[in-house]
Design a protein around this motif. Structure first.
Motif, mmCIF file in Angstrom:
data_model
loop_
_atom_site.group_PDB
_atom_site.id
_atom_site.type_symbol
_atom_site.label_atom_id
_atom_site.label_comp_id
_atom_site.label_asym_id
_atom_site.label_seq_id
_atom_site.Cartn_x
_atom_site.Cartn_y
_atom_site.Cartn_z
ATOM 1 N N PRO A 300 -34.329 102.014 6.025
ATOM 2 C CA PRO A 300 -34.737 102.583 7.322
ATOM 3 C C PRO A 300 -34.109 101.937 8.546
ATOM 4 N N THR A 301 -33.414 100.829 8.370
ATOM 5 C CA THR A 301 -32.686 100.276 9.519
ATOM 6 C C THR A 301 -31.470 101.120 9.871
ATOM 7 N N ASN A 302 -31.046 101.981 8.959
ATOM 8 C CA ASN A 302 -29.877 102.833 9.181
ATOM 9 C C ASN A 302 -30.307 104.136 9.850
ATOM 10 N N VAL A 303 -29.844 104.328 11.080
ATOM 11 C CA VAL A 303 -30.222 105.472 11.894
ATOM 12 C C VAL A 303 -28.954 106.180 12.361
ATOM 13 N N TYR A 304 -29.000 107.524 12.397
ATOM 14 C CA TYR A 304 -27.828 108.310 12.760
ATOM 15 C C TYR A 304 -28.232 109.406 13.744
ATOM 16 N N CYS A 305 -27.283 109.827 14.566
ATOM 17 C CA CYS A 305 -27.510 110.978 15.425
ATOM 18 C C CYS A 305 -26.192 111.705 15.648
ATOM 19 N N THR A 306 -26.308 112.969 16.036
ATOM 20 C CA THR A 306 -25.119 113.776 16.320
ATOM 21 C C THR A 306 -25.379 114.661 17.519
ATOM 22 N N SER A 307 -24.352 114.843 18.320
ATOM 23 C CA SER A 307 -24.435 115.822 19.400
ATOM 24 C C SER A 307 -24.060 117.192 18.845
ATOM 25 N N ARG A 308 -24.363 118.194 19.629
ATOM 26 C CA ARG A 308 -24.050 119.558 19.220
ATOM 27 C C ARG A 308 -22.554 119.751 19.000
ATOM 28 N N HIS A 309 -21.740 118.988 19.729
ATOM 29 C CA HIS A 309 -20.288 119.140 19.636
ATOM 30 C C HIS A 309 -19.642 118.137 18.680
ATOM 31 N N GLY A 310 -20.435 117.523 17.803
ATOM 32 C CA GLY A 310 -19.858 116.745 16.716
ATOM 33 C C GLY A 310 -19.597 115.291 16.983
ATOM 34 N N GLU A 311 -20.175 114.728 18.044
ATOM 35 C CA GLU A 311 -20.080 113.285 18.268
ATOM 36 C C GLU A 311 -21.172 112.609 17.440
ATOM 37 N N VAL A 312 -20.786 111.882 16.409
ATOM 38 C CA VAL A 312 -21.730 111.264 15.484
ATOM 39 C C VAL A 312 -21.742 109.757 15.705
ATOM 40 N N PHE A 313 -22.956 109.188 15.704
ATOM 41 C CA PHE A 313 -23.129 107.757 15.919
ATOM 42 C C PHE A 313 -24.021 107.190 14.826
#
Length: 340
Positions: A300-313
């Motif tokens: 659970p320390t691993n967290v991800y997000c993405t914008s609608r235009h494909g910027e992934v962090f």
């Protein structure tokens, strides 16, 4: 196929005039290069829902405009499940928290299907509800089930967020339903919902997000209060995704933007169950609304997000530091994100 993958699904709004894309991508651990998977799915999938299962490594299920598909080898091969095809799209998938063979799928037009035998067969639940008048007059708004949740402490309570329609609740395991956000509204802002989350550490507490922010009920949806989240503009935040950390019920993540088609996005975190928030520094300001969140339930320390235009962090430390891993150039309409 071993290891953990981050999956990103392309789709778009189902309304007329909106851009749509198709495809499903994966990245090993969210840090490796992106590769397209799902070539055997026909027609090319619009992927608005992805579900992984921490109890079954390598399994991933997706919802598309033509139904549900499942892979047992991290996306290398796919089979179509027996769920019926939607009228327009599948928008949400949810694994039951206490019954490993039970899964729910939310559709557009509004419908909920359930499997109790690990996806081999599916039954339509009797979702016959009265939606708020403001969503029906003068013209009915589309009704799509954008999120599903089951209260782990009370598994007979099932919730479904509807865009545009409010929150639905079943208190008898899906046998009957009612809208628990009905009422008199000036417009449909408050019932344009994008996600619902029930915290395992706070039984009966329900969180919903939508066009004008985050709302909470402490009594299973009977009464609601606004839970302020910072905005990136001078208006209420447009909230697109919401997650509760699986190992800490007081840690919440909310993905927001300036609007549906906004030109900036942000990710906020609360470590005190929504009493205060901080904006997570992703290393760059996303150039579009953050549409998707994912937390690795095994780590659970691993967290991800993405914008609608494909910027992934990606973060390996609950959001303290981040690394960018954008999808291939030209990729947009990223509507779903999952890890497993």
């Amino acid at each position: 196929m071993t290891g953990t993958y981050l999956y990103a699904g392309l789709a778009g709004d189902t309304g007329p005039g909106y851009e749509r894309q198709t495809g499903l991508y994966r990245s090993r651990d969210g840090a490796g290069p992106w590769e397209q998977v799902g070539d055997g799915i026909d027609p090319a999938p619009e992927v608005r829902a992805i579900a992984t299962d921490p109890r079954r490594p390598g399994r991933v299920t997706i919802g598309t405009q033509s139904g549900l598909y499942r892979s047992e080898d991290a996306g290398a091969h796919w089979v179509r499940l027996a769920a019926p095809a939607p009228g327009l799209a599948v928008w949400s998938l949810h694994h039951h928290p206490t019954e490993p063979d039970v899964m729910l799928a939310g559709y557009e037009p509004c419908a909920i299907h359930r499997s109790t035998d690990d996806g081999r067969s599916w039954q339509a639940l009797p979702v016959e509800v009265t939606f708020p008048d403001v969503t029906l007059l003068p013209m009915p708004s589309p009704k799509r089930v954008t999120g599903l949740a089951v209260d782990p402490a009370r598994p007979s309570d099932i919730y479904a967020s509807v865009e545009v329609g409010g929150l639905l609740r079943s208190s008898d395991g899906g046998a009957s339903w009612r809208c628990v956000t009905d009422g008199l509204y000036v417009n449909d802002d408050a019932v344009d919902l994008h996600r619902v989350a029930v915290s395992p550490g706070h039984p009966g507490t329900v969180n919903i997000i939508g066009r004008i922010g985050l709302f909470r009920s402490a009594d299973r949806g009977e009464r609601w209060r606004h839970l302020p989240v910072p905005s990136v503009t001078d208006r209420q935040p447009y909230c697109r995704d919401l997650m509760v950390a699986p190992d800490d019920p007081d840690t919440l993540y909310v993905a927001i933007g300036s609007a549906f088609d906004g030109d900036q996005g942000a990710l906020f975190q609360s470590r005190d169950d929504g009493a205060s928030w901080r904006r997570l520094e992703l290393g760059a300001v996303p150039g579009s609304t953050v549409f998707g969140l994912a937390i690795d339930r095994r780590r659970p320390t691993n967290v991800y997000c993405t914008s609608r235009h494909g910027e992934v962090f990606a973060s390996r430390d609950r959001g303290e530091t981040w690394r960018a891993n954008p999808l291939p150039a030209g990729t947009t309409q990223v509507y779903s994100l999952a890890v497993g």
